[in-house]
Write a protein that holds these residues in place. Structure first.
Motif: not given
Length: 462
Positions: A210-215, A356-361
């Motif tokens: 699971t990729l989690v971004g915004p809350r 591969q993850l970007k900041p905030d992910c």
């Protein structure tokens, strides 16, 4: 009396043998549905009675789920080879029932353009295949009064529902089940009329993340642009798994443990009668989409894969909901070959995603996933070439050692729990519709499959 007498007996007894199979097919032994527990018991009882009728000491053995059937014959013949024959008597559910042209548990013979078929659930997977061996033993016993080698019969009733009782049962009864070689019938021919021995099975690795971004889910008008969208990130990461130019998997170290196919095996595959166009047409494809430097059979049998089995996230209801989702989800499976290590590969896959993850992910992994190695049979053992010769004689063409794109866990369990090599010989065809409506088994496969096992038993004793 000779092998020819046994083969003649099989020919003479074909009608009676077919009726016995139809009787077994009428039993609704759907293992995954508790409503059919009594039917699974009934199928086990039927097999015990049938084995007993030809002098095999067979019993129904209880498990926490559906029972096992175990039988023995020839224990006193200690100088003869000892084989274990495995099959399963449970079947898949019949849904969707409305797509069946005949009642799934009212089996019947039907004439088709490819000859007579036996139509009904379990005809090919696996009752018809299982009974080819039993009928070969019946004919041999009728002619010779005994069988040419020691045989242990091992039939389970949970293969179609994950075999939860199998490993504990095998561990508890390892001494009783161990033999020189396991024979497995739950396979098919590489193409119609081409006898085949499956000599390698791909393993399996499963994972999910699971990729989690915004809350929380965000309004795409307020945050569209500056906001990180997990579904977009998921798409980018999935694309990074592959080299679009070559079709290869681009995960670092993915191919570690993959071995080159020997030239003799490639020759057999190329001469097997496999039709690439038919294979592609069956799926509605116009071309192959895998690794560009490998044939379809090599891709299917001898090359590993990384497949995306499911992606979801955001709003999936009717109409539109303008959100940037908080999460995106992905299911992955990898088919493994050669000496690929599923645990090591899991680490490589996860490292690939995490780099591969970007900041905030951030990524969350499902840690309850499983993996199993590929199975590669030792075809240098003399039994394998003996069986290949027996099959070639029966089908009047060269039998081939083939691979299988899928996985048959029992072969691995025989190796890891009982220290036993497996030989996989089946007579199903690609169009048998196993697990689907209108399942069938060619009468020719049933007849020549029975004759083939008689020849193999004879060959294994020599």
């Amino acid at each position: 009396m000779s092998l020819n007498d046994v083969l003649d007996r099989i020919d003479t007894d074909l009608d009676a043998a077919t009726q016995r199979l139809l009787e077994l097919l009428r039993i609704q032994s759907i293992s995954t549905d508790p409503a059919y527990k009594a039917e699974c018991d009934k199928a086990a009882d039927w097999l015990v009675s049938d084995l007993n009728s030809i002098g095999i000491k067979a019993e129904k053995r209880p498990t926490p789920g559906h029972p096992m059937v175990v039988g023995h014959i020839g224990e006193d013949n200690t100088d003869a080879p000892h084989v274990l024959f495995y099959g399963h008597y449970d079947v898949q559910p019949v849904d969707p029932l409305n797509l069946w042209k005949t009642a799934p548990f009212e089996p019947q013979l039907e004439d088709t353009e490819n000859g007579t078929v036996i139509r009904g659930r379990g005809a090919s997977d696996d009752k018809g295949q299982l009974m080819t061996f039993v009928e070969a033993c019946r004919a041999w016993k009728a002619i010779h009064g005994t069988l040419p080698c020691r045989i242990t019969f091992f039939f389970e009733g949970e293969e179609e529902s994950g075999s939860p009782s199998l490993i504990p049962f095998m561990q508890e009864h390892a001494a009783e089940l161990k033999a020189d070689l396991a024979l497995i019938c739950d396979t098919s021919m590489v193409s119609r009329g081409v006898p085949s021995i499956s000599s390698q099975l791909r393993g399996m690795l499963k994972d999910e993340f699971t990729l989690v971004g915004p809350r929380i889910d965000l309004h795409s008008g307020h945050y569209g642009g500056p906001g990180l969208n997990p579904l977009r990130e998921m798409s980018r990461i999935i694309a990074s798994f592959y080299n679009e130019e070559t079709g290869a998997v681009a995960v670092d170290g993915f191919y570690e443990g993959v071995e080159k196919v020997p030239a003799e095996l490639l020759r057999q595959w190329e001469a097997s009668g496999f039709e690439a166009k038919d294979y592609l047409d069956n799926a509605g494809y116009t071309q192959a989409h895998g690794e560009k430097d490998y044939s379809i059979l090599e891709q299917q049998w001898a090359r590993p894969t990384l497949e995306i089995n499911g992606i979801w996230g955001g709003y999936n209801g009717a109409g539109s909901k303008t959100v940037i989702p908080s999460e995106a989800h992905c299911k992955i499976t990898c088919r493994l070959v050669g000496d690929m290590d599923p645990d090591a590969l899991r680490t490589k896959l996860r490292n690939h995603v995490e780099t591969q993850l970007k900041p905030d992910c951030k990524v969350i992994w499902d840690n309850d996933m499983e993996g199993s190695r590929a199975s590669v049979m030792d075809i240098t053992r003399p039994e394998f070439e003996a069986a290949r010769g027996a099959l070639s004689d029966e089908w009047n063409r060269e039998a081939v050692f083939c691979g299988m794109g899928g996985s048959i866990p029992i072969a691995g369990f025989f190796k890891s729990i009982l220290g036993m090599e497996s030989m996989l010989v089946g007579y199903a065809n690609e169009d048998d519709a196993i697990h689907s409506p209108n399942e069938k088994y060619d009468l020719k496969s049933f007849h020549k499959g029975t004759r083939s096992w008689a020849r193999i038993l004879d060959a294994l004793t020599k």
